[in-house]
Motif scaffolding. Structure first.
Motif, PDB file in Angstrom:
ATOM      1  N   UNK B  52      29.201 -33.960  28.522  1.00 26.98           N
ATOM      2  CA  UNK B  52      28.504 -34.847  27.574  1.00 26.98           C
ATOM      3  C   UNK B  52      29.412 -35.178  26.388  1.00 26.98           C
ATOM      4  N   UNK B  53      30.265 -34.236  26.031  1.00 28.85           N
ATOM      5  CA  UNK B  53      31.217 -34.490  24.959  1.00 28.85           C
ATOM      6  C   UNK B  53      32.186 -35.610  25.321  1.00 28.85           C
ATOM      7  N   UNK B  54      32.652 -35.587  26.542  1.00 28.11           N
ATOM      8  CA  UNK B  54      33.548 -36.650  26.996  1.00 28.11           C
ATOM      9  C   UNK B  54      32.836 -37.997  26.936  1.00 28.11           C
ATOM     10  N   UNK B  55      31.588 -38.005  27.392  1.00 25.68           N
ATOM     11  CA  UNK B  55      30.827 -39.265  27.368  1.00 25.68           C
ATOM     12  C   UNK B  55      30.594 -39.747  25.937  1.00 25.68           C
ATOM     13  N   UNK B  56      30.469 -38.811  25.029  1.00 28.98           N
ATOM     14  CA  UNK B  56      30.320 -39.196  23.630  1.00 28.98           C
ATOM     15  C   UNK B  56      31.501 -40.062  23.181  1.00 28.98           C
ATOM     16  N   UNK B  57      32.701 -39.687  23.624  1.00 31.71           N
ATOM     17  CA  UNK B  57      33.892 -40.417  23.197  1.00 31.71           C
ATOM     18  C   UNK B  57      34.094 -41.723  23.954  1.00 31.71           C
ATOM     19  N   UNK B  58      33.759 -41.735  25.224  1.00 28.75           N
ATOM     20  CA  UNK B  58      34.135 -42.898  26.042  1.00 28.75           C
ATOM     21  C   UNK B  58      32.957 -43.678  26.620  1.00 28.75           C
ATOM     22  N   UNK B  59      31.752 -43.229  26.385  1.00 26.34           N
ATOM     23  CA  UNK B  59      30.601 -44.033  26.790  1.00 26.34           C
ATOM     24  C   UNK B  59      30.199 -43.882  28.239  1.00 26.34           C
ATOM     25  N   UNK B  60      31.141 -44.063  29.145  1.00 27.34           N
ATOM     26  CA  UNK B  60      30.832 -43.929  30.565  1.00 27.34           C
ATOM     27  C   UNK B  60      32.107 -43.545  31.309  1.00 27.34           C
ATOM     28  N   UNK B  61      31.912 -43.131  32.539  1.00 23.56           N
ATOM     29  CA  UNK B  61      33.057 -42.732  33.347  1.00 23.56           C
ATOM     30  C   UNK B  61      33.943 -43.944  33.652  1.00 23.56           C
ATOM     31  N   UNK B  62      33.325 -45.071  33.954  1.00 25.50           N
ATOM     32  CA  UNK B  62      34.090 -46.295  34.199  1.00 25.50           C
ATOM     33  C   UNK B  62      34.978 -46.627  33.008  1.00 25.50           C
ATOM     34  N   UNK B 118      42.267 -47.049  45.869  1.00 24.03           N
ATOM     35  CA  UNK B 118      40.815 -46.965  45.699  1.00 24.03           C
ATOM     36  C   UNK B 118      40.282 -48.275  45.113  1.00 24.03           C
ATOM     37  N   UNK B 119      41.105 -48.918  44.309  1.00 27.44           N
ATOM     38  CA  UNK B 119      40.635 -50.103  43.588  1.00 27.44           C
ATOM     39  C   UNK B 119      40.327 -51.276  44.512  1.00 27.44           C
ATOM     40  N   UNK B 120      40.796 -51.242  45.748  1.00 20.83           N
ATOM     41  CA  UNK B 120      40.486 -52.364  46.640  1.00 20.83           C
ATOM     42  C   UNK B 120      39.086 -52.228  47.241  1.00 20.83           C
ATOM     43  N   UNK B 121      38.401 -51.130  46.970  1.00 22.57           N
ATOM     44  CA  UNK B 121      37.045 -50.964  47.507  1.00 22.57           C
ATOM     45  C   UNK B 121      36.052 -51.771  46.680  1.00 22.57           C
ATOM     46  N   UNK B 122      34.888 -51.976  47.289  1.00 22.08           N
ATOM     47  CA  UNK B 122      33.836 -52.810  46.695  1.00 22.08           C
ATOM     48  C   UNK B 122      33.417 -52.349  45.295  1.00 22.08           C
ATOM     49  N   UNK B 123      33.498 -53.274  44.354  1.00 25.31           N
ATOM     50  CA  UNK B 123      32.981 -53.005  43.022  1.00 25.31           C
ATOM     51  C   UNK B 123      33.677 -51.876  42.278  1.00 25.31           C
ATOM     52  N   UNK B 124      34.937 -51.630  42.588  1.00 24.10           N
ATOM     53  CA  UNK B 124      35.634 -50.543  41.896  1.00 24.10           C
ATOM     54  C   UNK B 124      35.989 -50.975  40.472  1.00 24.10           C
ATOM     55  N   UNK B 125      35.758 -50.089  39.495  1.00 21.02           N
ATOM     56  CA  UNK B 125      35.953 -50.484  38.096  1.00 21.02           C
ATOM     57  C   UNK B 125      37.393 -50.827  37.742  1.00 21.02           C
ATOM     58  N   UNK B 126      38.364 -50.340  38.515  1.00 19.78           N
ATOM     59  CA  UNK B 126      39.762 -50.597  38.153  1.00 19.78           C
ATOM     60  C   UNK B 126      40.347 -51.787  38.899  1.00 19.78           C
ATOM     61  N   UNK B 127      39.508 -52.488  39.630  1.00 18.72           N
ATOM     62  CA  UNK B 127      40.038 -53.573  40.452  1.00 18.72           C
ATOM     63  C   UNK B 127      40.768 -54.628  39.623  1.00 18.72           C
TER      64      UNK B 127
END
Lengths: 209, 209
Positions: B52-62, B118-127
Motif C-alpha cells: 500500500x505504501x508503494x501505491x501511495x507513491x505511484x497510484x497504480x501498478x501500471x 510482454x508489451x506486444x500482448x493485448x492492452x499491455x500498459x507499456x505498449x
DNA sequence: CAGAACTTACTACACAGTAAGTAACTCCGG
DNA sequence: CCGGAGTTACTTACTGTGTAGTAAGTTCTG
C-alpha cells in the motif's frame, strides 16, 4: 508385480481431435495474453468446455504449455514432410522463406515472441524448452555455415558461431518490432537483408568500424 | 473555480530518494518475474514497506511500470552527460560499447527483454512506450546510416531502413539467447560482429543467396 | 462394467486497489 | 520561537476478483 497391468488403451480419434483443438486454442490465448496472464477458462471457452475439462486432458497448466510447444514443433516438421531439413545454403534460403511465411501468421509469431521472452524469468516452465531450441538451431545454422564454407573452399572462420546466433537473433528481434508496428517494419525484407549481410560477412569479412 | 489552488509543494529530497529505491526495486522484480507475475509486495519488501505504501507513491501498478521505464531512460541519458548523443559512425561504435556494457548488467537486460516482449500482448500498459522507443531508435540509426553514406560519397540505398531495424533486432535477439545460456553466447562479440556485417552490407552490398 | 470424458461445485490463494487511521513534518501567523 | 492547521508518508485491515487445482458425481462408450 501385478500381472494385470492394463494396457494403456490408446485414446479414440475423436478425443485426439479434441486435444488438438485445445492445443490450438491454448496457443492463441498464450500468444495474445502471455502464459501467466492467459487463463485456462479462456482456452476452455474456445473449445466449448470448462477449465476443469482442459485440466482433465493435460493435468496442469504447465503441462499444457509444454505440449503446446511440442505440438507446434511437430507440425512444423510435418510441413517439411518427406523433404529433409535443408542443408548448407538451402537452410538460409529456408529461413528467409520462413520469415516470409511468418508475416502471414502474426498469432503464431506473437506466441513465440511472448513465450520465449517470458521463459527467461525465474522458474518458468518453458525455460528448458527454449534453451534446447536455441541450442539446436544454433548448431544447425553453424553446421550450414561450415558446409557452405567447405563448398566454396574457404576455411570456416571462427565467426560462424557468432553468425549463427546472430541470424536467429535478428529474426526474433524483427518480429518484436513488426508486431508493434506492422506497417513500419517489413518482416520479410528486413530478415532477408540481415541474413544476407551476416552470410556475406562470414564468407568474406570486411571492417567498417 | 476555486482560487485557493494550493501550490503543489515539491517533495522532500528524502522522499525522492525513497521513490528512486522503489523504482530500482520494481525494475528488479519486473525483470526477474515479468510485469504480470511481479507482485507489488515483493517490490515493497525490498524497500521495507507494504504494498500500500508503494501505491501511495505511484497510484497504480501500471503507473509504476511507466515511471520505471521513464526513469531508466533518464538515467541512460545522464550517463552521457555533457556528451551529445553520438552521430554517424560513432552511433554504431556506441551501440557496440553498449552491448559490451550490457554483458555486465544482466538484470537490466532481462527487464528490457521481458517487458518489451510482454508489451506486444493485448492492452499491455507499456505498449506505447516500446512502440515509441523502437520508432525513435530506428530513426536515429537510419539517420546515422545516411550520414555515414554521405561522408563516404555514397548514395544512401533504400536498405538503410531495413538495416536500422535489423541492428536493433539483432541486439535484442542476442540478449534473449545470452540470458538463456550466458556461457554459450558471447553477447558483446556477437553484437559487434552482426553490427559490422549489417553496416558493410549497407555500404557495399553483395549477394550470396 | 471399467474407464474415459467430462461437469458442477468447492477450495485456496495471490493480488491490486481502497478506506480509514496515525505519526511526523512543514508552513504560517502571532 | 511557538503552536496548530494542513499535508505527506505511511500502516493495518478489508474487499473483490481472477484463477489453478481438486473432489465427487454423471453420462457415454467399448
Amino acid at each position: 508385480m501385478n500381472s494385470t497391468t492394463r494396457p494403456p488403451r490408446r485414446p479414440r480419434p475423436e478425443t485426439l481431435a479434441r486435444r488438438e483443438r485445445i492445443l490450438k486454442a491454448a496457443m492463441a490465448t498464450f500468444g495474445t495474453r502471455g502464459y501467466h496472464k492467459g487463463p485456462l477458462t479462456e482456452i476452455a471457452d474456445q473449445v466449448g468446455m470448462t477449465h476443469a475439462g482442459v485440466l482433465h486432458h493435460f493435468g496442469s497448466k504447465d503441462q499444457l504449455l509444454l505440449e503446446v510447444l511440442r505440438y507446434r514443433d511437430e507440425s512444423d516438421v510435418k510441413d517439411l514432410e518427406g523433404q529433409h531439413i535443408p542443408d548448407g545454403i538451402d537452410l538460409f534460403r529456408h529461413l528467409v522463406k520462413t520469415a516470409l511465411l511468418n508475416a502471414q501468421r502474426a498469432g503464431l509469431v506473437q506466441a513465440y515472441v511472448v513465450l520465449s521472452a517470458e521463459s527467461v524469468t525465474e522458474g518458468h516452465p518453458a525455460r528448458d524448452f527454449f534453451v534446447d531450441r536455441y541450442r539446436t538451431l544454433r548448431r544447425e545454422a553453424g553446421d550450414a555455415f561450415r558446409l557452405v564454407c567447405e563448398e566454396r573452399g574457404i576455411d570456416a572462420p571462427e565467426t560462424v558461431d557468432r553468425a549463427a546466433a546472430s541470424i536467429l537473433a535478428v529474426m526474433d528481434g524483427l518480429q518484436v518490432q513488426w508486431l508493434l508496428e506492422p506497417e513500419k517494419v517489413d518482416l520479410a525484407e528486413a530478415s532477408a537483408f540481415a541474413i544476407e549481410a551476416i552470410m556475406a560477412q562470414v564468407l568474406d569479412p570486411r571492417e567498417v568500424l
